[in-house]
Enzyme design. Structure first.
Site, mmCIF file in Angstrom:
data_model
loop_
_atom_site.group_PDB
_atom_site.id
_atom_site.type_symbol
_atom_site.label_atom_id
_atom_site.label_comp_id
_atom_site.label_asym_id
_atom_site.label_seq_id
_atom_site.Cartn_x
_atom_site.Cartn_y
_atom_site.Cartn_z
ATOM 1 N N THR A 137 -26.643 -1.953 -29.986
ATOM 2 C CA THR A 137 -24.970 -1.214 -29.953
ATOM 3 C C THR A 137 -24.572 -2.225 -30.936
ATOM 4 O O THR A 137 -24.238 -1.966 -31.727
ATOM 5 C CB THR A 137 -24.600 -0.606 -28.348
ATOM 6 O OG1 THR A 137 -25.304 0.531 -28.338
ATOM 7 C CG2 THR A 137 -24.114 -0.123 -28.880
ATOM 8 N N HIS A 156 0.392 -1.020 -0.480
ATOM 9 C CA HIS A 156 0.333 0.069 -0.163
ATOM 10 C C HIS A 156 1.300 1.713 0.287
ATOM 11 O O HIS A 156 2.231 1.181 0.352
ATOM 12 C CB HIS A 156 -1.121 -0.068 1.772
ATOM 13 C CG HIS A 156 -1.824 -0.993 0.872
ATOM 14 N ND1 HIS A 156 -2.768 -0.938 2.021
ATOM 15 C CD2 HIS A 156 -2.386 -1.926 0.484
ATOM 16 C CE1 HIS A 156 -3.821 -2.172 1.782
ATOM 17 N NE2 HIS A 156 -3.833 -2.601 0.735
ATOM 18 N N ALA A 211 -26.948 9.811 -33.715
ATOM 19 C CA ALA A 211 -26.967 8.898 -34.812
ATOM 20 C C ALA A 211 -27.905 9.365 -35.652
ATOM 21 O O ALA A 211 -29.090 10.149 -35.315
ATOM 22 C CB ALA A 211 -27.458 7.839 -34.579
ATOM 23 N N GLU A 213 1.012 3.748 1.672
ATOM 24 C CA GLU A 213 1.402 3.770 3.536
ATOM 25 C C GLU A 213 3.410 3.610 3.533
ATOM 26 O O GLU A 213 3.995 3.660 3.517
ATOM 27 C CB GLU A 213 0.796 3.355 4.354
ATOM 28 C CG GLU A 213 -0.125 4.600 4.605
ATOM 29 C CD GLU A 213 -1.406 3.678 3.786
ATOM 30 O OE1 GLU A 213 -2.287 3.801 4.634
ATOM 31 O OE2 GLU A 213 -1.664 2.615 2.934
ATOM 32 N N CYS A 246 -1.164 -1.729 7.208
ATOM 33 C CA CYS A 246 -0.635 -0.267 7.897
ATOM 34 C C CYS A 246 -0.805 0.057 8.601
ATOM 35 O O CYS A 246 0.358 1.190 9.499
ATOM 36 C CB CYS A 246 -1.182 0.644 6.398
ATOM 37 S SG CYS A 246 -1.234 -0.280 4.868
#
Length: 372
Positions: free
Chosen positions: A205, A59, A171, A61, A93
């Site tokens: 689509t 991470h 369109a 830290e 951490c």
């Protein structure tokens, strides 16, 4: 107890800059940055910086603490998200910060993950470390809108990308839509795709355009999950998106195993979801994407029917409209299919966040205003 100062804002702003380096790579984890500031000088000196690169790796830290080394003792850590306190793919951490000897931790926001949710800062305070939170919180939440939504609402953050003419057309009446916007705007869309965990479209689509829906950007770290809403399983096994890099998910209400089997392959799956009025239940779909696939952010690239259905279901959080400087006429198709809107009081309000030129086009970013 410390008071939050202008320097705190300055260092947190730097931490946010670092966090943004993970924009395309941290999924499903949040984008997090960290700055370690030594307390020995009057204005403080940055001795360590880091950001979270990808899930399973250290991470922010940890990266910052490694860079700071012994200078972390007595220092202040600025982190854009409350440090974790649980064992996941990496160690907590908070343990690293305590062991390094920092004396103050400033977090931009509390982690909404129930495994943390204030417990990280509580652990640090119990160890004698001064803690603060809420510094540049709005900016930190905006950077992780998808993670925040998934943790709080159990669904992804949904952006709807639209390309239109000045008169609001997407369109021609024939369905022809290539290309409304310039190549500069289309390149900008690639960055939207790259920062999203999934791209959602509808069968209409796909049948009309046969899109690939991949990220075509140099240095792209991964391909988003391509999700096709196809209630009746009309998708052709020859559709280009089925063989494109990355994974695809076909979402349907059909239980037809033979038709599903024609579509399934190594990186393609079919998911049968609940139906609502004969169509895929879009709310259930979003909940499934969050729970089963840990999707933080969805980019919708669809036609007016699916766009309108998502909007009516309250599932679109943000619209990104690329407006091209031309007119397409009365017969051309619109952005959303919203047949129920008949009075001015039924309008859907937008809160415009940003307007800027992208090549010869304009990009408008707006959030949907939620009303009770």
């Amino acid at each position: 107890m410390y008071n939050v100062t202008s320097l705190d804002h300055q260092y947190m702003a730097r931490a946010l800059q670092l966090a943004a380096h993970g924009l395309y790579t941290t999924h499903p984890n949040p984008r997090v940055g960290c700055v370690i500031v030594h307390a020995g000088s009057v204005n403080g000196e940055i001795v360590g910086e880091g950001w979270h690169v990808r899930a399973g790796e250290p991470h922010a830290e940890v990266h910052a603490l490694v860079q700071a080394g012994a200078h972390a003792r007595g220092a202040t850590a600025y982190v854009t998200l409350e440090p974790c306190c649980h064992h996941g793919r990496t160690a907590p951490c908070v343990d690293a910060l305590i062991e390094a000897g920092v004396t103050r931790v400033v977090a931009a926001m509390i982690d909404p993950n129930q495994k943390v949710a204030g417990q990280g800062l509580a652990r640090l305070a119990a160890a004698g470390i001064v803690t603060e939170s809420g510094v540049l919180q709005a900016q930190a939440e905006a950077l992780n809108a998808g993670f925040m939504m998934r943790m709080r609402e159990r669904r992804p953050y949904v952006r709807c990308k639209l390309a239109m003419s000045v008169d609001g057309r997407t369109a021609m009446a024939s369905g022809e839509s290539k290309w409304i916007t310039s190549d500069v705007a289309r390149a900008d869309v690639q960055r939207l795709r790259a920062s999203s965990a999934a791209i959602l479209t509808g069968i209409g689509t796909v049948l009309a355009d046969d899109p690939v829906l991949t990220v075509r950007m140099e240095g792209a770290a991964r391909q988003p999950l391509r999700v096709v809403v196809d209630s009746q399983l009309r998708l052709s096994p020859q559709a280009r998106l089925l063989d494109a890099p990355g994974s695809a998910l076909i979402v349907t209400t059909e239980q037809d195993r033979a038709r599903s089997a024609r579509l399934v392959r190594e990186n393609v799956a079919v998911s049968v979801q609940p139906a609502r009025q004969g169509q895929v239940d879009l709310t259930a779909l979003m909940q499934m994407l969050a729970a089963e696939h840990e999707i933080n952010e969805v980019l919708v690239e669809a036609g007016p029917t699916l766009n309108g259905a998502l909007l009516n279901a309250g599932l679109i959080d943000e619209v990104i409209i690329y407006m091209a400087p031309h007119l397409m006429g009365d017969a051309a198709r619109g952005l959303f299919h919203l047949p129920g809107l008949q009075q001015m009081s039924q309008r859907i309000d937008l809160d415009i966040q940003d307007i800027r030129a992208v090549g010869r086009d304009w990009r408008i970013t707006a959030k949907i205003v939620r009303t009770n």
